[in-house]
Design a protein around this motif. Sequence first.
Motif, PDB file in Angstrom:
ATOM      1  N   GLN A 236       0.823  -1.205   0.000  1.00  0.00           N
ATOM      2  CA  GLN A 236       0.000   0.000   0.000  1.00  0.00           C
ATOM      3  C   GLN A 236       0.858   1.257   0.000  1.00  0.00           C
TER       4      GLN A 236
ATOM      5  N   ILE B  52       2.020   2.008  -3.419  1.00  0.00           N
ATOM      6  CA  ILE B  52       0.966   2.648  -4.214  1.00  0.00           C
ATOM      7  C   ILE B  52       0.876   4.132  -3.874  1.00  0.00           C
TER       8      ILE B  52
ATOM      9  N   SER C 278       3.766   6.032  -5.454  1.00  0.00           N
ATOM     10  CA  SER C 278       3.676   6.157  -6.908  1.00  0.00           C
ATOM     11  C   SER C 278       2.462   6.961  -7.355  1.00  0.00           C
ATOM     12  N   GLY C 279       1.477   7.149  -6.464  1.00  0.00           N
ATOM     13  CA  GLY C 279       0.245   7.842  -6.835  1.00  0.00           C
ATOM     14  C   GLY C 279       0.489   9.245  -7.348  1.00  0.00           C
TER      15      GLY C 279
ATOM     16  N   TRP D 274       1.027   9.346 -11.154  1.00  0.00           N
ATOM     17  CA  TRP D 274      -0.104   9.078 -12.034  1.00  0.00           C
ATOM     18  C   TRP D 274      -0.619  10.367 -12.649  1.00  0.00           C
TER      19      TRP D 274
ATOM     20  N   LEU E  56      -4.261   8.575  -0.471  1.00  0.00           N
ATOM     21  CA  LEU E  56      -4.017   8.380  -1.896  1.00  0.00           C
ATOM     22  C   LEU E  56      -4.672   9.496  -2.708  1.00  0.00           C
TER      23      LEU E  56
END
Length: 434
Positions: free
Chosen positions: A57, A60, A63-64, A67, A113
């Motif tokens: 998690q 993620i 890296s969010g 995006w 996130l």
Amino acid sequence: MEKRTYQPDLGVGKKTKVRWVVAAMMWAAIAINYIDRAVLSAAAPFISEDFHINEAQMGILLSGFFWSYALLQVPAGWAADKFGQKKTLGFAVIWWSAATAVTGLAAGFKSMLTFRVALGVGEAAAYPSNAGISAKWFPKKERGTVAGIFDSGSKFGGAIATPLIVVLIAWVGWKMTFVLIGLLGIIWGVIWLFFFKDNPADHKRVNKAELEYIRDGQSEAELADKTMPMKWYQLLKYRNIWAMCIGFFMINYNSYFFITWLPSYLVDERGMNLLELGIFASLPLLSAMVVEVIAGWASDKVHASGKLSLTATRKLFLIIGLLMAACIGLAAFADSAVLAIVLLCIAKSGTTVAASQVWALPADVAPKNMTSVVAGMQNTVSNMGGVVGPIITGFIVAATGSFVPALLFSAALIIIGILNYLFLLGDVKRIEAA
């Protein structure tokens, strides 16, 4: 009729230096940009413990940011060229700083996130906007210098972020750290919106001498025309756009090693303890920050001397920088940790010598009123190098048990970058729409 706001008589014979105040604010925006994106990394252990977030998690969450950041480079560049860099950069910094601040209010993985993706939305406008400002506020003879200045902010922000954030976390906790770091950018944004003008002619502190120097032969009528001569995707017909994107991908692939895998390399491969890591890990970034400003200034001096054309100057410094960057491969075979650090400092400094030219190129080659769009395109591709670089390095290290093949692979990509700038990059001049 020429639109011109009132200016006090600030001395026609001697140029004012408002453009360098603008350059300092551009530098600060990039430094804040990198500090804000680093808060999560430094606070990760505390966040994981409080919210029971596992490694997958957290990966993620880390890296969010990319995006939205990578995907919105071109739209952000279009907005900067369409609506002006004052509004676009000002509101972008306030947006991403607010996203940073409210991350301290996150209740768990999902909300964190969301805020991380929102951070990337705002930060996407930073580099394209700065490239557009360079075209408007600086003559060709100073664009290498200003590119080196504002991009060096990323190295300062990257170097200072971890110690600053760790101190703040120890002082006020990780939640309030996000809030305080976010407030820094909001203050910058408010000052920017009051101080900056898209057209130097509208700035009350710019005198006639500086204005004529900035324009470098451009008329008010030329500057008043905001029409974009083509769609952004039509730029893909031009080889120089491809060369800029490919070359910057290779540079960024290498650059991200220094802000992702360098600590692991120094500990696992070179046997450094935490104290040594804290001292040596920041040296490549700090040395690169200084070298980049010098390289940008030196390239402008070389071009101004008349001995080399703009094309030859840009290519010379790109190749010198990438030859230095290839030292990352030599570091793999260094006999000592100290020698490895020296070679890595040279390598990182080399990427910034090249970057001082990379960020000058959009203003040199972009069609009229499309500098920020071109900058956004090359930064989109370059950030793909930032995304895949840490992943490929991780797979190579996992498969071989050593960083040596990973560093050699990075050096091989630098060689491709050299060939790209030598042979694919053509004459450095403005693209004229048919």
